[in-house]
Scaffold this active site. Structure first.
Site, short mmCIF file in Angstrom:
data_model
loop_
_atom_site.label_atom_id
_atom_site.label_comp_id
_atom_site.label_asym_id
_atom_site.label_seq_id
_atom_site.Cartn_x
_atom_site.Cartn_y
_atom_site.Cartn_z
N GLU B 68 -1.69 17.32 14.32
CA GLU B 68 -1.00 18.43 13.65
C GLU B 68 -1.63 19.78 13.97
OE1 GLU B 68 -1.86 15.60 12.18
OE2 GLU B 68 -0.07 14.73 11.24
N PHE B 130 -0.11 8.22 -3.25
CA PHE B 130 -0.48 7.99 -1.85
C PHE B 130 -0.12 9.22 -1.01
CE2 PHE B 130 0.60 6.40 2.46
CZ PHE B 130 -0.70 6.09 2.84
N GLN B 131 -1.08 9.72 -0.26
CA GLN B 131 -0.94 10.90 0.59
C GLN B 131 -0.49 12.14 -0.16
OE1 GLN B 131 1.23 9.74 4.18
NE2 GLN B 131 -0.71 9.11 5.09
N LYS B 180 9.63 14.92 -1.63
CA LYS B 180 10.52 13.97 -0.97
C LYS B 180 11.88 13.88 -1.67
CE LYS B 180 10.14 9.65 1.54
NZ LYS B 180 9.35 8.44 1.79
N MET B 493 -21.28 29.63 25.10
CA MET B 493 -21.53 30.85 24.33
C MET B 493 -22.67 30.64 23.32
SD MET B 493 -20.91 33.94 24.04
CE MET B 493 -19.34 34.63 24.51
C1 TPP Z 1 -13.87 24.95 16.03
C2 TPP Z 1 -15.09 25.71 16.43
N1 TPP Z 1 -16.31 25.16 16.28
C3 TPP Z 1 -17.41 25.84 16.65
C4 TPP Z 1 -17.31 27.10 17.17
C5 TPP Z 1 -18.57 27.87 17.58
N2 TPP Z 1 -18.55 28.17 19.03
C6 TPP Z 1 -18.16 29.36 19.51
S1 TPP Z 1 -18.19 29.41 21.18
C7 TPP Z 1 -18.75 27.84 21.27
C8 TPP Z 1 -19.03 27.21 22.61
C9 TPP Z 1 -17.81 26.95 23.38
O1 TPP Z 1 -18.15 26.13 24.46
P1 TPP Z 1 -17.12 25.82 25.62
O2 TPP Z 1 -15.81 25.44 25.05
O3 TPP Z 1 -17.73 24.85 26.56
O4 TPP Z 1 -16.92 27.24 26.31
P2 TPP Z 1 -17.99 28.17 27.07
O5 TPP Z 1 -18.61 29.06 26.06
O6 TPP Z 1 -18.98 27.28 27.73
O7 TPP Z 1 -17.15 28.93 28.03
C10 TPP Z 1 -18.92 27.30 20.00
C11 TPP Z 1 -19.45 25.94 19.74
C12 TPP Z 1 -16.02 27.64 17.28
N3 TPP Z 1 -15.80 28.89 17.73
N4 TPP Z 1 -14.93 26.92 16.93
#
Ligand code: TPP
Lengths: 176, 578
Positions: B68, B130-131, B180, B493
């Protein structure tokens, strides 16, 4: 910001709909602000609800909060006021053992001087009601406390503002 | 399959109203709102609506996503590229809660979306059936509006309101929860689109005097800077903005969500502001004498430390949402109203001007950024591939005509910095929430909304795996999206922050990755991997030439960093180039 906090009374005119309490309280929760008291009722306009919320915040904060409340779809208008700009009241009730009322002169004096009203008396207990400022309610509470209070309850603040709030005009403008 | 005719006949038609089931009414409402595609996932509490969707499959294309969350992001991608309301649908309980991330993303990025959830029967509400989950309660803080329908008769009016609220003023997500019993019950159906709600002012009335004051301030400025945001795109004010910029001769920068509203190549387009934005507009934010913010909300990723943000400048804020004015940055003048209207009223009041010396400051600083950062990103001499050169190759082939859907992380910043755009609504990314997993499903929605456009998803190896199951949706629908994963085997990042601010302690940021090419092939999607410079250009061309969906993994340098960078909490003028 911490230093210039004060009590603000927020007045909100809204549609009367399910879930709006949740939506409005979420705006305070998001900013980690505690609601001192809240009350909601009908207003002077049919079908429009009126909310009174008291919070202890800075003016800067309350201004932003009002903006975020006002943009909710079912909110017609929101205002904030200081204590000086409003006429406000709270009301409270005390439940106290009846024998005290008959046997203790002092309690009778307290009731008389505080302008409290006896709502009901029976053999076991009597109920006292008082409306006024928070300080008056607090004073009465302190005076009655030594005698033993069986139950105490205080309502949220309700208030009207000295300045006009032009809700009717707003609603009429929509119709036009 | 034409059982609609027989159905039609069985209905008692009285005047303009028809006797319908609640579930059929839901579908009729969607049709009346011009909905042609919706994204969702079925389950017990929404089955009556799915049964109607089966009957109306010629009119409404229901896309079965694999989760979803994917449905919400696909609806967002659809909305962001088309400007129309995206629709997602799910069952009660876990189906509904799985929508929340996408709804929160749409809320913070002002994306028009209507989500429909099934709910247990009204007689069971509150009984922990349920749900059953209180999705109206859960979604309240992240929706523009939400509502629970417990009677079939409420359906037309509430859905009309939902679409009106989602798309009007500052757009946003709306959730409608339908019990529902309301789906089974019958009603006399008649659809009237919503045109107004008395407690709701989507577009505040523009004050002409504010526009006049703004014009006077702009005409007198010596070093003005425009920063525009997504408000320009949402308000369809791209043309007006371009005319204002050109007439007044003002250097203009954009926020990440404002990207593409003005072509990248425009001589007055001076780049992106914010944490990984361009050097010149960030530095010069603290040198301009007038900052003109248009349809943006001074997000902290844009402003850095507010105490030192544009303190020397007067600030004019063109904004549709009064709650955004003075929220983060104190303005000297607010012009509250619709961007298109405000800018078109502003235009004739502006003096024709140019600022050659001031514009030169931008060029000088650009040159510094080019030497220290851009050149190394785009024309690397080291062995490993950079994310920047992948974007460069992409630009070469797409010529700035593709829509780029990026995920969240280093690759996102690189994509937004280097992608070239010729037309508006071409940069689709999760800005405010920074939702990893956004891009793959959003690209599906974007491509379906605009089949004539090239849609390229640029994703990190981390975020890709958050919604990788949507490859199944791509395979099943054959939607020809192009997917590039920039694989650095890291949550890049976060790793960058660990390197810069946590002494290189790489806590849980290294990924041991699967064979992405084989995974794509497992979904019968053409796939390729490149890890050498000599193969890159050809690989990008092959991907874009391919008739159908395509997956390209590019193995990039593992520990590259994105610069420039404003360290969090620092001033925009303390932006670092290394
Ligand atoms: C759902 C979610 N969880 C954690 C984060 C924290 N976060 C921001 S950037 C990042 C790393 C992303 O890694 P990747 O997808 O490999 O991209 P890259 O930075 O290597 O280009 C994380 C964990 C986020 N933005 N969103």
């Amino acid at each position: 910001m911490e230093t210039n906090k004060q009590l603000f009374t927020v007045s909100i005119y809204t549609e009367n709909s399910v879930g709006l309490l949740n939506r409005i309280s979420a705006i305070f929760q998001k900013r980690h602000i505690n609601i001192e008291c809240i009350s909601t009722s009908v207003s002077e306009i049919d079908g429009v609800s009126r909310w009174t919320i008291v919070v202890f915040v800075s003016e800067e904060q309350i201004r932003k909060i009002i903006g975020q409340i006002e943009k909710q779809v079912e909110v017609i208008k929101a205002y904030y006021h200081t204590d000086e700009e409003t006429i406000y009241q709270e009301s409270c009730m005390f439940k106290i053992k009846s024998d005290l009322l008959f046997e203790d002169r002092q309690i009778q004096n307290i009731i008389k001087e505080s302008n409290a009203r006896i709502v009901t008396v029976n053999r076991e207990f009597f109920v006292l009601e008082k409306s006024g400022r928070r300080s008056e309610v607090d004073l009465l509470y302190r005076e009655l406390k030594p005698f033993g209070i069986m139950q105490f309850v205080r309502s949220g603040r309700i208030s009207v503002t000295k300045q006009e709030m032009k809700i009717t005009e707003l609603l009429e403008a929509f119709q036009a | 399959m034409n059982n609609t005719q027989t159905l039609e006949a069985s209905k008692k038609t009285q005047g303009s109203t028809q006797r319908l089931s609640g579930s059929e009414a839901v579908v009729k409402c969607l049709l009346a709102e011009g909905v042609d595609v919706i994204y969702g996932y079925p389950g017990g509490a929404i089955m009556p609506v799915y049964d109607e969707l089966f009957k109306y499959q010629k009119e409404i294309h229901h896309v079965l996503t694999r989760h979803e969350q994917g449905a919400t992001h696909a609806a967002q991608g659809y909305a962001r590229i088309s400007g129309k309301v995206g629709v997602a649908i799910a069952t009660s309980g876990p189906g509904a809660t799985n929508l929340i991330t996408g709804i929160a993303d749409a809320q913070i990025d002002s994306t028009p979306m209507v989500c429909i959830t099934g709910q247990v029967g009204a007689h069971l509400l509150g009984s922990d059936a349920f749900q059953e989950t209180d999705i109206v309660g859960i979604s309240t803080p992240v929706t523009k509006w939400n509502h629970q329908i417990t009677k079939a008769s409420e359906i037309p009016e509430v859905l009309a309101k939902a679409f009106y609220i989602a798309r009007s003023g500052r757009p946003g997500p709306v959730l409608i929860d339908i019990t529902k019993n309301a789906q089974f019950e019958e009603l006399d159906f008649e659809y009237t689109p919503c045109t107004g709600i008395r407690s709701y002012t989507p577009v505040p009335k523009l004050e002409v005097t504010a526009v006049e004051q703004a014009a006077a301030m702009i005409n007198e400025a010596k070093k003005p800077l425009i920063v525009w945001g997504q408000g320009v795109i949402l308000g369809k004010a791209e043309k007006e903005l371009k005319e204002v910029i050109e007439r007044a001769g003002i250097p203009s920068a954009w926020t990440i969500l404002g990207a593409s509203a003005i072509p990248t190549s425009h001589p007055l387009n001076v780049g992106m502001v914010g944490m990984h934005g361009n050097y010149a507009p960030n530095i010069l934010t603290n040198e301009c004498d007038l900052l003109i913010a248009i349809g943006m909300r001074f997000d902290d990723r844009v402003t850095g430390n507010l105490e030192t943000y544009a303190k020397q400048a007067a600030v004019i804020h063109f904004e549709i949402d009064p709650a955004e004015v003075d929220k983060n940055v104190k303005t000297d003048l607010a012009v509250i109203g619709d961007a298109k209207e405000s800018l078109s009223k502003l235009l004739p009041l502006l003096a024709k001007k140019t600022y050659p010396k001031w514009l030169n400051r931008f060029k000088e600083l650009y040159q510094i950024e080019f030497e220290k950062v851009i050149d190394k990103d785009l024309n690397p001499t080291k062995e490993g591939l950079t994310m920047g050169e992948v974007m460069k190759e992409l630009n070469k082939v797409t010529k700035g005509n593709a829509a780029i859907v990026s995920d969240v992380g280093q690759h996102q910043m690189i994509a937004c910095r280097y992608a070239e755009f010729n037309q508006s609504k071409s940069n689709i990314t999760s800005g405010g929430l920074g939702t990893m997993g956004f891009a793959l499903p959003a690209a599906i929605g974007a491509k379906m909304a605009t089949p004539e456009r090239e849609v390229v998803a640029v994703i990190g190896d981390g975020g890709y795996q958050m919604t990788i199951q949507e490859l199944g949706t791509i395979f099943q629908t054959k939607v020809p999206v192009k997917i590039i994963v920039l694989n650095n085997d890291f949550l890049g990042m976060v790793r960058q922050w660990q390197q810069l601010f946590f002494d290189k302690r790489y806590a849980s940021t290294e990924l041991v990755n699967p064979d992405f090419v084989n995974i794509a092939k497992g979904y019968y999607i053409e796939a390729n991997r490149v890890s050498e410079r000599k193969d890159l250009s050809e690989a990008v061309k092959t991907m874009l030439d391919h008739d159908g969906p395509y997956f390209l993994e590019v193995c990039v340098e593992k520990e590259d960093n994105v610069f420039p960078m404003i360290p969090s909490g620092a001033s925009v003028s303390d932006i670092r180039l290394s």
